[in-house]
Scaffold this motif. Structure first.
Motif, PDB file in Angstrom:
ATOM      1  N   LEU A   1       0.816  -1.214   0.000  1.00 13.78           N
ATOM      2  CA  LEU A   1       0.000   0.000   0.000  1.00 13.78           C
ATOM      3  C   LEU A   1       0.853   1.269   0.000  1.00 13.78           C
ATOM      4  O   LEU A   1       0.333   2.354  -0.250  1.00 13.78           O
ATOM      5  N   GLY A   2       2.133   1.125   0.310  1.00 14.58           N
ATOM      6  CA  GLY A   2       3.000   2.283   0.462  1.00 14.58           C
ATOM      7  C   GLY A   2       3.018   2.799   1.886  1.00 14.58           C
ATOM      8  O   GLY A   2       3.755   3.718   2.214  1.00 14.58           O
ATOM      9  N   PHE A   3       2.228   2.177   2.749  1.00 19.87           N
ATOM     10  CA  PHE A   3       2.155   2.564   4.153  1.00 19.87           C
ATOM     11  C   PHE A   3       1.603   1.390   4.949  1.00 19.87           C
ATOM     12  O   PHE A   3       1.047   0.437   4.401  1.00 19.87           O
ATOM     13  N   ASP A   4       1.759   1.486   6.271  1.00 21.64           N
ATOM     14  CA  ASP A   4       1.253   0.455   7.174  1.00 21.64           C
ATOM     15  C   ASP A   4      -0.043   0.921   7.814  1.00 21.64           C
ATOM     16  O   ASP A   4      -0.150   2.073   8.267  1.00 21.64           O
ATOM     17  N   LEU A   5      -1.023   0.032   7.866  1.00 20.27           N
ATOM     18  CA  LEU A   5      -2.281   0.340   8.540  1.00 20.27           C
ATOM     19  C   LEU A   5      -2.086   0.230  10.051  1.00 20.27           C
ATOM     20  O   LEU A   5      -1.351  -0.638  10.529  1.00 20.27           O
TER      21      LEU A   5
ATOM     22  N   ARG B   1      -9.331  -6.764   9.149  1.00 23.72           N
ATOM     23  CA  ARG B   1     -10.516  -7.610   9.313  1.00 23.72           C
ATOM     24  C   ARG B   1     -11.227  -7.367  10.644  1.00 23.72           C
ATOM     25  O   ARG B   1     -12.450  -7.312  10.701  1.00 23.72           O
ATOM     26  N   THR B   2     -10.445  -7.170  11.707  1.00 20.35           N
ATOM     27  CA  THR B   2     -11.050  -7.050  13.035  1.00 20.35           C
ATOM     28  C   THR B   2     -11.036  -5.626  13.598  1.00 20.35           C
ATOM     29  O   THR B   2     -11.765  -5.327  14.543  1.00 20.35           O
ATOM     30  N   GLY B   3     -10.194  -4.755  13.045  1.00 21.51           N
ATOM     31  CA  GLY B   3     -10.079  -3.398  13.574  1.00 21.51           C
ATOM     32  C   GLY B   3      -9.183  -3.285  14.789  1.00 21.51           C
ATOM     33  O   GLY B   3      -9.036  -2.197  15.350  1.00 21.51           O
ATOM     34  N   GLU B   4      -8.576  -4.384  15.195  1.00 26.23           N
ATOM     35  CA  GLU B   4      -7.695  -4.350  16.358  1.00 26.23           C
ATOM     36  C   GLU B   4      -6.429  -3.551  16.063  1.00 26.23           C
ATOM     37  O   GLU B   4      -5.871  -3.642  14.968  1.00 26.23           O
ATOM     38  N   LEU B   5      -5.982  -2.791  17.055  1.00 24.06           N
ATOM     39  CA  LEU B   5      -4.769  -1.996  16.894  1.00 24.06           C
ATOM     40  C   LEU B   5      -3.553  -2.888  16.655  1.00 24.06           C
ATOM     41  O   LEU B   5      -3.434  -3.963  17.252  1.00 24.06           O
ATOM     42  N   ILE B   6      -2.653  -2.417  15.809  1.00 24.94           N
ATOM     43  CA  ILE B   6      -1.355  -3.050  15.622  1.00 24.94           C
ATOM     44  C   ILE B   6      -0.365  -2.199  16.405  1.00 24.94           C
ATOM     45  O   ILE B   6      -0.005  -1.092  15.985  1.00 24.94           O
ATOM     46  N   PRO B   7       0.082  -2.668  17.564  1.00 29.59           N
ATOM     47  CA  PRO B   7       0.859  -1.839  18.498  1.00 29.59           C
ATOM     48  C   PRO B   7       2.076  -1.153  17.887  1.00 29.59           C
ATOM     49  O   PRO B   7       2.316   0.027  18.145  1.00 29.59           O
ATOM     50  N   ALA B   8       2.851  -1.862  17.065  1.00 33.59           N
ATOM     51  CA  ALA B   8       4.077  -1.280  16.519  1.00 33.59           C
ATOM     52  C   ALA B   8       3.770  -0.093  15.604  1.00 33.59           C
ATOM     53  O   ALA B   8       4.501   0.903  15.584  1.00 33.59           O
ATOM     54  N   VAL B   9       2.690  -0.214  14.845  1.00 29.57           N
ATOM     55  CA  VAL B   9       2.311   0.884  13.940  1.00 29.57           C
ATOM     56  C   VAL B   9       1.680   2.023  14.727  1.00 29.57           C
ATOM     57  O   VAL B   9       1.980   3.205  14.503  1.00 29.57           O
ATOM     58  N   TRP B  10       0.825   1.682  15.665  1.00 28.73           N
ATOM     59  CA  TRP B  10       0.161   2.710  16.467  1.00 28.73           C
ATOM     60  C   TRP B  10       1.176   3.541  17.246  1.00 28.73           C
ATOM     61  O   TRP B  10       0.997   4.737  17.445  1.00 28.73           O
ATOM     62  N   LYS B  11       2.255   2.907  17.646  1.00 32.95           N
ATOM     63  CA  LYS B  11       3.316   3.621  18.349  1.00 32.95           C
ATOM     64  C   LYS B  11       3.905   4.714  17.466  1.00 32.95           C
ATOM     65  O   LYS B  11       4.244   5.811  17.945  1.00 32.95           O
ATOM     66  N   ARG B  12       4.034   4.433  16.179  1.00 31.82           N
ATOM     67  CA  ARG B  12       4.547   5.442  15.236  1.00 31.82           C
ATOM     68  C   ARG B  12       3.569   6.614  15.120  1.00 31.82           C
ATOM     69  O   ARG B  12       3.983   7.770  15.013  1.00 31.82           O
ATOM     70  N   TRP B  13       2.283   6.315  15.122  1.00 31.16           N
ATOM     71  CA  TRP B  13       1.271   7.378  15.080  1.00 31.16           C
ATOM     72  C   TRP B  13       1.378   8.256  16.328  1.00 31.16           C
ATOM     73  O   TRP B  13       1.396   9.484  16.228  1.00 31.16           O
ATOM     74  N   LEU B  14       1.422   7.613  17.480  1.00 30.64           N
ATOM     75  CA  LEU B  14       1.429   8.381  18.734  1.00 30.64           C
ATOM     76  C   LEU B  14       2.663   9.267  18.851  1.00 30.64           C
ATOM     77  O   LEU B  14       2.603  10.323  19.476  1.00 30.64           O
ATOM     78  N   ALA B  15       3.763   8.867  18.254  1.00 29.29           N
ATOM     79  CA  ALA B  15       4.975   9.692  18.304  1.00 29.29           C
ATOM     80  C   ALA B  15       4.766  11.033  17.621  1.00 29.29           C
ATOM     81  O   ALA B  15       5.466  12.011  17.923  1.00 29.29           O
ATOM     82  N   LEU B  16       3.776  11.107  16.712  1.00 29.00           N
ATOM     83  CA  LEU B  16       3.481  12.344  15.994  1.00 29.00           C
ATOM     84  C   LEU B  16       2.321  13.124  16.620  1.00 29.00           C
ATOM     85  O   LEU B  16       2.069  14.267  16.234  1.00 29.00           O
ATOM     86  N   ASP B  17       1.629  12.506  17.543  1.00 27.25           N
ATOM     87  CA  ASP B  17       0.542  13.177  18.256  1.00 27.25           C
ATOM     88  C   ASP B  17       1.152  14.316  19.077  1.00 27.25           C
ATOM     89  O   ASP B  17       2.050  14.076  19.892  1.00 27.25           O
ATOM     90  N   PRO B  18       0.706  15.552  18.894  1.00 27.59           N
ATOM     91  CA  PRO B  18       1.278  16.664  19.665  1.00 27.59           C
ATOM     92  C   PRO B  18       1.298  16.419  21.169  1.00 27.59           C
ATOM     93  O   PRO B  18       2.201  16.899  21.867  1.00 27.59           O
ATOM     94  N   VAL B  19       0.324  15.669  21.677  1.00 29.40           N
ATOM     95  CA  VAL B  19       0.291  15.368  23.105  1.00 29.40           C
ATOM     96  C   VAL B  19       1.572  14.656  23.531  1.00 29.40           C
ATOM     97  O   VAL B  19       2.112  14.905  24.612  1.00 29.40           O
ATOM     98  N   HIS B  20       2.083  13.771  22.681  1.00 36.39           N
ATOM     99  CA  HIS B  20       3.288  13.009  22.995  1.00 36.39           C
ATOM    100  C   HIS B  20       4.548  13.672  22.431  1.00 36.39           C
ATOM    101  O   HIS B  20       5.631  13.538  23.009  1.00 36.39           O
ATOM    102  N   ALA B  21       4.417  14.353  21.309  1.00 39.18           N
ATOM    103  CA  ALA B  21       5.584  14.969  20.663  1.00 39.18           C
ATOM    104  C   ALA B  21       6.108  16.173  21.432  1.00 39.18           C
ATOM    105  O   ALA B  21       7.268  16.561  21.272  1.00 39.18           O
ATOM    106  N   ALA B  22       5.264  16.779  22.253  1.00 41.49           N
ATOM    107  CA  ALA B  22       5.653  18.007  22.953  1.00 41.49           C
ATOM    108  C   ALA B  22       6.900  17.832  23.801  1.00 41.49           C
ATOM    109  O   ALA B  22       7.773  18.717  23.833  1.00 41.49           O
ATOM    110  N   ALA B  23       7.023  16.698  24.483  1.00 42.97           N
ATOM    111  CA  ALA B  23       8.179  16.490  25.356  1.00 42.97           C
ATOM    112  C   ALA B  23       9.475  16.479  24.558  1.00 42.97           C
ATOM    113  O   ALA B  23      10.483  17.051  24.990  1.00 42.97           O
ATOM    114  N   LYS B  24       9.457  15.852  23.392  1.00 42.37           N
ATOM    115  CA  LYS B  24      10.648  15.787  22.549  1.00 42.37           C
ATOM    116  C   LYS B  24      11.047  17.159  22.050  1.00 42.37           C
ATOM    117  O   LYS B  24      12.232  17.462  21.872  1.00 42.37           O
ATOM    118  N   HIS B  25      10.062  18.020  21.825  1.00 42.13           N
ATOM    119  CA  HIS B  25      10.324  19.334  21.239  1.00 42.13           C
ATOM    120  C   HIS B  25      10.096  20.464  22.249  1.00 42.13           C
ATOM    121  O   HIS B  25       9.804  21.596  21.849  1.00 42.13           O
TER     122      HIS B  25
END
Length: 335
Positions: free
Chosen positions: A231-235, A240-264
């Motif tokens: 697909l060019g990206f990871d879901l 099929r089930t909608g269950e979170l894929i932890p490794a990918v979700w972790k990448r999303w959360l790293a960009l969430d301003p709530v979590h990114a604020a500490a780094k920046h």
């Protein structure tokens, strides 16, 4: 209008041959205030406005007799003395999926570089601007609010002021339902994400596709690109089930301003203005993310202003009166 609107065409190098085949030449609306060009040596601060998901530069300045666009709104504020004169630039980060989140991604293109380097360079080269971070501001709504916050915390050497209206943050609340909508939508396409995406991209009208499902695709292309994926990206969830894929979700959360604020945190402390708001009736629950973001900033001892209002996500345009006026007053100018 008392000022004037002109449409600039910016030919991007970084968007050339982008993965989705989107135009590298972008039409960028630019508002010049009434006194522009009348005083030799005068330089104006620049406000960079980022449209939300599915928004374009030209679309943001379409005339509607019953509703002000962002240019008309700023012109009125200047004319009535509620805002000081500044240049207003409307960015364009649209993609075939609907938006870029103003990030660099191998799945969509280098939209962060386009805004931070190419667009600001183009505007500074062509117009009488204040060429200093304190003379540049970012503001946007929704995806544009996310882009404003993200680029401001990553590039305080370019932008000194930031406003986010209902920006994407607190990803669990904002995107959680989209995952289930996406999985449900796949049922009409044999459960195949690839087929779903293919049909969407080639469809001339997008009205038959669930917004939440498409939003998830667009966000995955921005937050979890993967050149090795079919697909060019990871879901972020099981198709099929909608269950979170932890490794990918972790990448999303790293960009969430709530979590990114500490780094920046250091960069956020350099900002002269950090102001954001959200509506208590926000249909995507972004006020919950905004509250968390404010709590995070307080814990990091980062100065900011957070306000809540009684509007929803789609009816808060009047809030631009406050942010445009604020930024025009706060930005550095050279008379």
């Amino acid at each position: 209008m008392k000022g004037r609107l002109q449409i600039e065409t910016v030919s991007s190098i970084v968007l050339k041959e982008n993965p989705l085949g989107d135009p590298r030449r972008r039409e960028v609306p630019v508002y010049l205030p009434p006194s522009y060009g009348t005083a030799r040596g005068r330089r104006y601060p620049v406000l960079y406005y980022l449209p939300g998901f599915t928004g374009t530069g030209r679309g943001a300045v379409n005339h509607n007799p019953s509703k002000e666009n962002v240019i008309e709104r700023f012109d009125r504020l200047i004319d009535t003395g509620k805002a000081r004169e500044a240049i207003l630039v409307v960015c364009d980060g649209f993609t075939a999926y609907g938006g870029s989140q103003y990030l660099n991604s191998s799945a969509t293109g280098r939209y962060e570089d386009f805004v931070v380097y190419e667009l600001t360079g183009f505007i500074d080269d062509k117009l009488a601007t204040v060429r200093h971070p304190e003379g540049r501001a970012l503001l946007g709504k929704s995806s544009g609010g996310f882009g404003a916050l993200t680029m401001a915390m990553r590039h305080p050497e370019v932008f000194g002021h930031c406003v986010s209206h209902s920006g994407d943050m607190g990803f669990e609340a904002g995107y959680g339902q989209d995952m289930f909508k996406f999985v449900s939508a796949l049922g009409g396409y044999g459960g195949s994400p690839k087929r779903f995406i293919s049909e969407f991209l080639k469809s001339k009208t997008k009205e038959g596709f669930d917004h939440g499902a498409i939003n998830l695709i667009a966000m995955a292309a921005c937050y979890s690109p993967n050149p090795k994926s079919p697909l060019g990206f990871d879901l972020p969830c099981d198709a099929r089930t909608g269950e979170l894929i932890p490794a990918v979700w972790k990448r999303w959360l790293a960009l969430d301003p709530v979590h990114a604020a500490a780094k920046h945190a250091g960069a956020l402390r350099r900002l002269k203005t950090l102001w954001f708001d959200a509506g208590t009736k926000d249909e995507f629950h972004l006020h919950l993310g905004a509250r968390r973001f404010s709590h995070t900033l307080k814990a990091l001892n980062i100065r900011h202003t957070y306000e809540e209002h009684g509007f929803g996500h789609h009816d808060m345009s009047a809030r631009l009166d406050k942010s445009l006026a604020l930024l025009s007053m706060r930005c550095r100018r050279e008379e």
